[in-house]
Design a protein around this motif. Structure first.
Motif, short mmCIF file in Angstrom:
data_model
loop_
_atom_site.label_atom_id
_atom_site.label_comp_id
_atom_site.label_asym_id
_atom_site.label_seq_id
_atom_site.Cartn_x
_atom_site.Cartn_y
_atom_site.Cartn_z
N ALA A 1 6.93 7.65 -16.95
CA ALA A 1 6.43 8.83 -16.24
C ALA A 1 7.38 9.10 -15.08
CB ALA A 1 5.03 8.58 -15.74
N THR A 2 7.20 10.27 -14.46
CA THR A 2 8.02 10.62 -13.29
C THR A 2 7.98 9.45 -12.30
OG1 THR A 2 6.97 12.72 -13.61
CG2 THR A 2 8.43 12.52 -11.73
N TYR B 1 7.70 9.01 -9.20
CA TYR B 1 6.74 8.89 -8.10
C TYR B 1 5.30 8.71 -8.59
CZ TYR B 1 6.10 13.90 -8.93
OH TYR B 1 5.86 15.10 -9.51
N VAL B 2 5.12 8.63 -9.89
CA VAL B 2 3.78 8.32 -10.41
C VAL B 2 3.64 6.80 -10.46
CG1 VAL B 2 2.27 8.38 -12.41
CG2 VAL B 2 3.50 10.43 -11.73
N ILE C 1 -0.21 8.70 -6.99
CA ILE C 1 1.12 9.12 -6.56
C ILE C 1 1.65 8.11 -5.54
CG2 ILE C 1 2.43 10.96 -5.41
CD1 ILE C 1 1.29 11.87 -8.03
N TRP D 1 -7.43 18.28 -5.76
CA TRP D 1 -6.31 19.23 -5.76
C TRP D 1 -6.40 20.08 -7.02
CZ3 TRP D 1 -1.53 19.31 -8.68
CH2 TRP D 1 -0.62 20.27 -8.22
N HIS D 2 -6.68 21.34 -6.86
CA HIS D 2 -6.81 22.25 -8.00
C HIS D 2 -7.67 21.65 -9.11
CE1 HIS D 2 -3.90 25.16 -6.54
NE2 HIS D 2 -3.22 24.14 -6.10
N ILE E 1 -6.66 13.25 -7.46
CA ILE E 1 -5.39 12.54 -7.48
C ILE E 1 -5.40 11.49 -6.38
CG2 ILE E 1 -2.91 12.81 -7.06
CD1 ILE E 1 -3.11 15.43 -8.53
N LEU F 1 2.07 17.57 -4.04
CA LEU F 1 1.66 17.40 -5.43
C LEU F 1 2.23 18.45 -6.37
CD1 LEU F 1 -2.05 16.35 -4.97
CD2 LEU F 1 -0.04 14.92 -5.26
N ALA F 2 2.98 19.41 -5.81
CA ALA F 2 3.52 20.45 -6.67
C ALA F 2 4.28 19.79 -7.82
CB ALA F 2 4.45 21.35 -5.88
N ASP F 3 4.09 20.36 -8.97
CA ASP F 3 4.65 19.74 -10.17
C ASP F 3 6.14 20.01 -10.25
OD1 ASP F 3 4.81 18.39 -12.44
OD2 ASP F 3 3.42 19.64 -13.58
N THR G 1 8.19 18.99 -12.37
CA THR G 1 8.73 19.13 -13.72
C THR G 1 8.64 20.55 -14.23
OG1 THR G 1 6.57 18.49 -14.53
CG2 THR G 1 8.24 16.78 -14.40
#
Lengths: 160, 1060
Positions: free
Chosen positions: A52-53, A55-56, A70, A95-96, A100, A154-156, A158
């Motif tokens: 995974a990314t 920072y995950v 995160i 968050w939305h 998280i 938290l903006a994605d 990717t």
């Protein structure tokens, strides 16, 4: 009389005091608007998510829901830590419509501050990406809290 | 009620209610079209009411576009209802489009007013006008203004509406309601209010006037929220007040002179005038079918899932269970506090039971009748057949079959595609059908039913069908498969499956209807996602059938738990082919490195071998038996040389600073320790097949799939996550995704590219082998069964075995499985007393049966020398030496035949008619091993064929040449002394006398290259020895083909060569 009251209400709604949940990453004190915080979990059981990314940190079980954790240290570009490092605790934020977890080293106090006291972040916060912060504020004990802008944090990456 | 609901909530209720009205409207309309003017009033009324209540609500919410369109639709329906208009296909098409559009508008009510409905509205107006007498046509578009001195608003409606509202004894009123007083304070919802109105008359229009309420800034608190309704009813004015609970002073009759009076006489005339044919624009439609928006068939097929209907008794049950759960929890807390162990156990058991029941009940709430999808198809087929000029009848069976809601959602698109395919490619044009002696109207049938814990959906048509060899040729031409690969395909059915390859389409030209380039591969991918799969069957000229198999639910899936580098992962059981454990000492033989990649050799087949921890970049660990610790392992590939040598590389390890003594001095190399055995899961998804090395294989569990957050979205190799018994999370691996991560291609070609190398290794190591599953009854006796006969192996507890009507059964996969012990027939040791047993599951005579055995099991692969005399007894066909032990070989078919002869009678009876040629054909069986010869001979003789035997090719050839004509089929082994199977085959096919003689080649090991060679030489089939069912089936099929061939008489010699 009634007018006055409405005005006061208005002021409180727009620029009154705010409360922040704070926590440490290394010696940096970070704050999150407490209205976004759902709960704080200490020592959660984290499952790694390979590939995974970076920072995950992993995923955890929060009463039947899978929560992504995160690793703020990596996200913000602090000196990176090994992936196997244990997770001391997470702040769960909404968050939305997704919950998280933000990993922290140590939990801090809840602090209260008039909103106007939040200052723009100094441009030289060392090694940290300034866009991730709404600003900084000083506590009574003269500590500096960096207030996180959760949307930027938290903006994605990717999708962009 | 309205107290608790915000305005938005009520709007949502309105939208939901309106959608429910629209739900079945398509079918009603199609019925109307079919039955024409004679269709029953109730269904027309229903449609009328649907349009009407949509209109009512929309006026209330200020959704003018919806109001406008529903109103015009209502007018047309009203005329049909009054027999003033005939529901011709043209009319129905327009109404269908109008309702479609309404559905779209309702999906987005907030923006509906900005959407364009002019096309639909104009069509509807034309219809209404077209069926009116000449002079009145304009009344549809001409507006009149209706008002009343006491009312601050004016209604502008079409003259036509005004007249309709005031004829036949009805009168028009303007009613003035106060939303606050008349609705809100009486605890009614606006919907209740509208319903009351609708029960008593017709709402022509609704206006609400915000100006009355004054300015929000002004200090006056407004007391009224007036709504004005233009209402048409036969009720007298004084009664209206009472019925609606309205003060009579708010009921204003509309006077006639408001534009209504002068048309009175025409109205009379109109009422008595004969029914009018629809107007001049009707024929226009037929000439330009293109005008029908093509989206109409694609649209409206999405199944909305915002809300769900649940049966009350299911909910009741759920609530009961929840109550019980609370009680059980109390019990648990109590006994925990008291520290009473036995009551703690009881409480746990209770919670266990309740949880399962709760889960079951909750699953029931997700079940939806499959009709939710099926009901869309009459429309799809109608639209398409009109567009294409075909005549098609749709038959639907099993509407009531219930499927999980997520499956219903995912199934909509693939099914639509399949149905469209049938319409487009399957059913021929009426003329063509007539020419072929078929009825002009083609039939497509949809059928849903349950079968062994799965949902089966069959889509069949009686169209032109698909030709397997044509499809094969096409796939070859497009370069989707290689020629050798095509040759290995024996049956037409296999070739039909090629249409699922990406990039395949058989239609000569791609039409609008079956999707541009989107083909079966998309259908297949969609179904794969749900764990479903596709099967094709077709007879050229007669029709084709697609069978979709699906699991009952997706929310809970059986999965295999594995772990790698200390992390647990779940693999969906549907993807798991088999599990292997390769002893450390044999890794060298079984795992080869071919052009840089690891390959597993499994029964002669080459399978790409992936390592989970390498793929996921996890650190490899190994268990060090000396220290009892896990240590990082730096070996890159299983086939790496370091695995095989030892001393040198290990000393190198030590040299790098690891504090380990040299291994050369160790009495036992750790890599030969059992902990170093390699665990492999063979996985399959569609065309993809690979073997995955994991550190450990755990249990099979049912897991609940949970979605992952959006930060992990970019990892397509995870299908989600699940929560394990200990509360921790485990990731679910996505088998196709993982394959893509490893860049595996979805064909078997890469494997074939390295086939050559494999052939050599295959030959070198083993030659022709037979795989046996070894099991025990007691501790001292070993038994074996041919592995390819085994379907699965399951571990059970002894207490799971139940006795029912003197038979042992276990509950298994939602059904009942008969289980037997070998001791029931053969004189063998009794099953040893232990708590866990394994059940080996076979398929015999079309049923699954289980054979009980004591663990552990083992699989061996070796050349078998079978002694079929010494230990021969019922159910045991012989013995062999494996390792140093005598192992009895089980003949499962004979065994089951002994314990349960009736099964065979049934299956024989079921099979005989139609394909029966028993007693007729003489088969020459060529086989050097006496064991196999007697076995196979028995299989064939049991089916009523007579058998002659030969021990090798040379002998067989002598017999053939000696009596040509007597022998109708040859079944031969490959490896034989004197003359082998291939030579025999070649000789037969090169002799003119025997060119049509079918030859089946039997082997113990099916290697693709060999199969291809056999096919090239003209073998009719290539089968594995001892696979009784398949052999028998093939023999019969071949006989049947030959018979029909003979009936058709020889001259068409080309046919024989075509039939590979």
């Amino acid at each position: 009389m009634r007018m006055e009251q409405t005005n006061r209400n208005k002021k409180e709604g727009a620029g009154g005091t705010k409360r922040f949940a704070t926590f440490f990453i290394d010696e940096t004190l970070l704050g999150v608007d407490i209205r976004m915080v759902r709960e704080i979990n200490e020592e959660p059981a984290v499952t790694r998510v390979p590939l995974a990314t970076k920072y995950v940190k992993g995923i955890m079980n929060l009463r039947g829901q899978i929560i992504t954790i995160i690793d703020l240290r990596r996200k913000m570009g602090f000196a990176s830590s090994p992936q196997t490092e244990p997770c001391n605790g997470v702040v769960i934020v909404n968050w939305h419509n997704e919950q998280i977890g933000l990993m922290f080293d140590r939990i801090g106090d809840v602090i209260e501050s008039p909103e106007i006291d939040i200052e723009r972040p100094p441009s030289n916060i060392s090694g940290v990406n300034g866009e991730l912060f709404q600003g900084v504020l000083r506590t009574d004990k003269n500590k500096i809290v960096a207030v996180l802008d959760i949307d930027s944090v938290l903006a994605d990456e990717t999708s962009s | 009620m309205s107290d608790d609901l915000s305005l938005d909530d009520i709007l949502i209720m309105y939208v939901q209610e309106s959608k429910e009205h629209l739900e079945n409207i398509e079918n009603d309309l199609l019925n109307l079209e079919r039955e024409g003017i004679d269709s029953d009033d109730e269904s027309i009324n229903k449609m009328f009411r649907a349009a009407h209540s949509i209109k009512g609500g929309s006026g209330f919410w200020g959704l003018d576009t919806i109001k406008n369109l529903s109103h015009k639709t209502e007018n047309v329906l009203d005329m049909i209802r009054k027999r003033q208009m005939e529901p011709s296909p043209h009319v129905v098409s327009i109404i269908l489009r109008a309702f479609d559009r309404l559905g779209e508008l309702l999906n987005d009510p907030h923006n509906s007013n900005t959407m364009d409905i002019s096309a639909e509205a104009a069509d509807l107006e034309n219809l209404t006008a077209g069926s009116l007498p000449e002079g009145e046509k304009k009344s549809v578009t001409r507006k009149v203004v209706l008002d009343h001195p006491a009312v601050p608003v004016e209604f502008e409606v079409s003259e036509f509406d005004a007249r309709i509202g005031s004829q036949d004894g009805r009168n028009l009123y303007i009613l003035e309601f106060d939303l606050l007083k008349d609705v809100h304070r009486r605890k009614k919802s606006p919907l209740d209010f509208l319903n009351t109105l609708n029960e008593n008359g017709t709402i022509v229009d609704i206006i609400y006037d915000l100006s009355v309420m004054g300015d929000l800034d002004s200090d006056t608190i407004f007391s009224r929220f007036p709504v004005f309704v233009l209402f048409s009813t036969i009720i007298e004015s004084d009664l209206i007040g009472t019925l609606m609970g309205l003060d009579p002073k708010y009921v204003h009759p509309v006077s006639d002179e408001a534009g209504n009076g002068e048309t009175d006489s025409e109205t009379q005339e109109h009422a008595s005038s004969p029914k009018q044919e629809p107007g001049e624009d009707i024929p226009r439609k037929k000439q330009s079918p293109d005008q029908a928006p093509p989206r109409s068939s694609a649209r409206g097929l999405k199944v909305q899932s915002d809300s769900l209907r649940v049966q009350v008794h299911v909910l009741d049950k759920l609530i009961n269970r929840a109550g019980e759960l609370v009680l059980a929890r109390n019990q648990l807390l109590q006994s925990f506090a008291g520290g009473d162990k036995s009551s703690l156990k009881a409480a746990c058991q209770r919670i266990d039971a309740i949880t399962s029941e709760l889960q079951e009940s909750i699953m029931l709430t997700r079940m939806q009748p499959i009709n939710n999808i099926f009901s869309k198809f009459p429309r799809v087929i109608r639209d398409m057949s009109q567009q294409l000029g075909k005549r098609i009848e749709l038959r639907i069976e099993g509407r009531e079959v219930e499927v999980d809601k997520t499956i219903i959602e995912g199934l909509s698109d693939p099914l639509t595609h399949l149905v469209r395919n049938s319409v487009d490619h399957g059913i021929e044009m009426p003329e063509e059908r007539q020419k072929n002696g078929k009825p002009e109207t083609g039939v497509i049938s949809l059928k849903a039913f349950h079968e062994s814990g799965q949902i089966i959906i069959e889509i069949s048509d009686d169209g032109r069908g698909m030709d397997g060899s044509h499809i094969g040729a096409r796939a070859l031409e497009k370069g989707l498969i290689s020629a050798e690969y095509l040759q290995t395909m024996t049956t037409d059915k296999e070739k039909l499956n090629l249409i699922m390859l990406p990039g395949f389409t058989t239609a000569e030209s791609i039409t609008d209807i079956s999707g541009r380039g989107v083909g079966m591969d998309v259908v297949k991918t969609n179904l794969d996602k749900m764990g479903g799969y596709l099967e094709f069957d077709s007879q050229p000229g007669k029709g084709s059938m697609v069978r979709v198999k699906l699991p009952l639910t997706l929310a809970i899936i059986p999965s295999l738990l594995v772990s790698s580098s200390g992390e647990r992962f779940a693999l969906p059981q549907v993807n798991v082919g088999e599990l292997l454990r390769i002893p450390a000492a044999e890794v060298r033989e079984k795992v080869k490195k071919v052009s840089g990649a690891d390959v597993l050799i499994l029964r002669g087949e080459l399978i790409p071998l992936l390592q989970l921890n390498n793929l996921l970049d996890l650190q490899r660990i190994y268990f060090d038996p000396r220290t009892g610790e896990f240590r990082p392992d730096r070996r890159g590939k299983l086939s790496d040389e370091r695995l095989l040598q030892d001393t040198v590389s290990c000393q190198a390890d030590a040299g790098k600073g690891e504090n380990i003594p040299a291994y050369s001095s160790m009495p036992q190399d750790r890599r030969n320790h059992p902990r170093s055995d390699v665990n492999i899961v063979v996985l399959q998804a569609g065309f993809l097949r690979y073997a995955l090395v994991v550190d450990d294989v755990h249990d099979t569990v049912e897991i609940v799939v949970k979605p992952l957050g959006r930060h992990i979205n970019q990892c397509p190799f995870y299908a989600g996550a699940t929560i394990m018994g200990d509360g921790r999370v485990a990731l679910i691996l996505d088998v196709p995704g993982l394959g893509r991560l490893a860049r595996l291609k979805e064909t078997t070609d890469p494997v074939r590219a390295i086939q050559h190398e494999a052939e050599e290794t295959g030959r070198g190591t083993g030659g022709v082998n037979q795989s046996l599953l070894i099991f025990h009854n007691g501790p001292g006796e070993y038994c074996g069964a041919p592995l390819h006969q085994v379907l699965r192996v399951e571990q059970i507890r002894v207490d799971a075995i139940e006795m029912t009507s003197n038979r042992k059964v276990i509950r298994y996969r939602g059904g009942v499985l008969s289980v037997f012990a070998l001791e029931e027939v053969a004189e063998v040791e009794k099953i040893a007393q232990c708590s866990e047993l394994v059940v080996i599951i076979f398929e015999v005579a079309g049923r699954e049966v289980g054979l009980l055995a004591v663990p552990p099991l083992d699989v061996i692969e070796q050349r078998l020398v079978i002694d079929e005399k010494t230990l021969r007894q019922p159910g045991i066909c012989g013995s062999t030496i494996i390792g140093d032990r005598t192992t009895m070989i089980v003949d499962i078919v004979e065994f089951i035949r002994t314990v349960n002869p009736s099964w065979f009678e049934q299956s024989a009876q079921a099979r005989v008619p139609g394909d029966g040629v028993p007693g007729k054909g003489t088969i020459l069986l060529v086989e050097d091993s006496t064991f196999f010869r007697t076995q196979v001979k028995r299989f064939i003789e049991d089916e009523g064929f007579s058998v002659r035997e030969a021990e090798n090719g040379k002998e067989a050839w002598k017999m053939l040449a000696g009596s040509p004509g007597n022998i109708e089929m040859v079944i031969t082994d490959i490896e034989m002394p004197e003359m082998d199977g291939f030579e025999l085959l070649e000789q037969i096919k090169n002799d003119n006398r025997f060119i049509h003689l079918p030859v089946i080649v039997l082997t113990t090991l099916a290697e693709e290259a060999e199969i291809a060679r056999g096919k090239n030489l003209g073998a009719a089939a290539y089968l594995i020895k001892l696979d009784r069912e398949r052999l028998v089936r093939n023999i019969k099929e071949i006989f049947k083909e030959n018979q029909t061939y003979r009936q058709q008489e020889d001259p068409v010699a080309g046919e024989a060569t075509n039939r590979e």
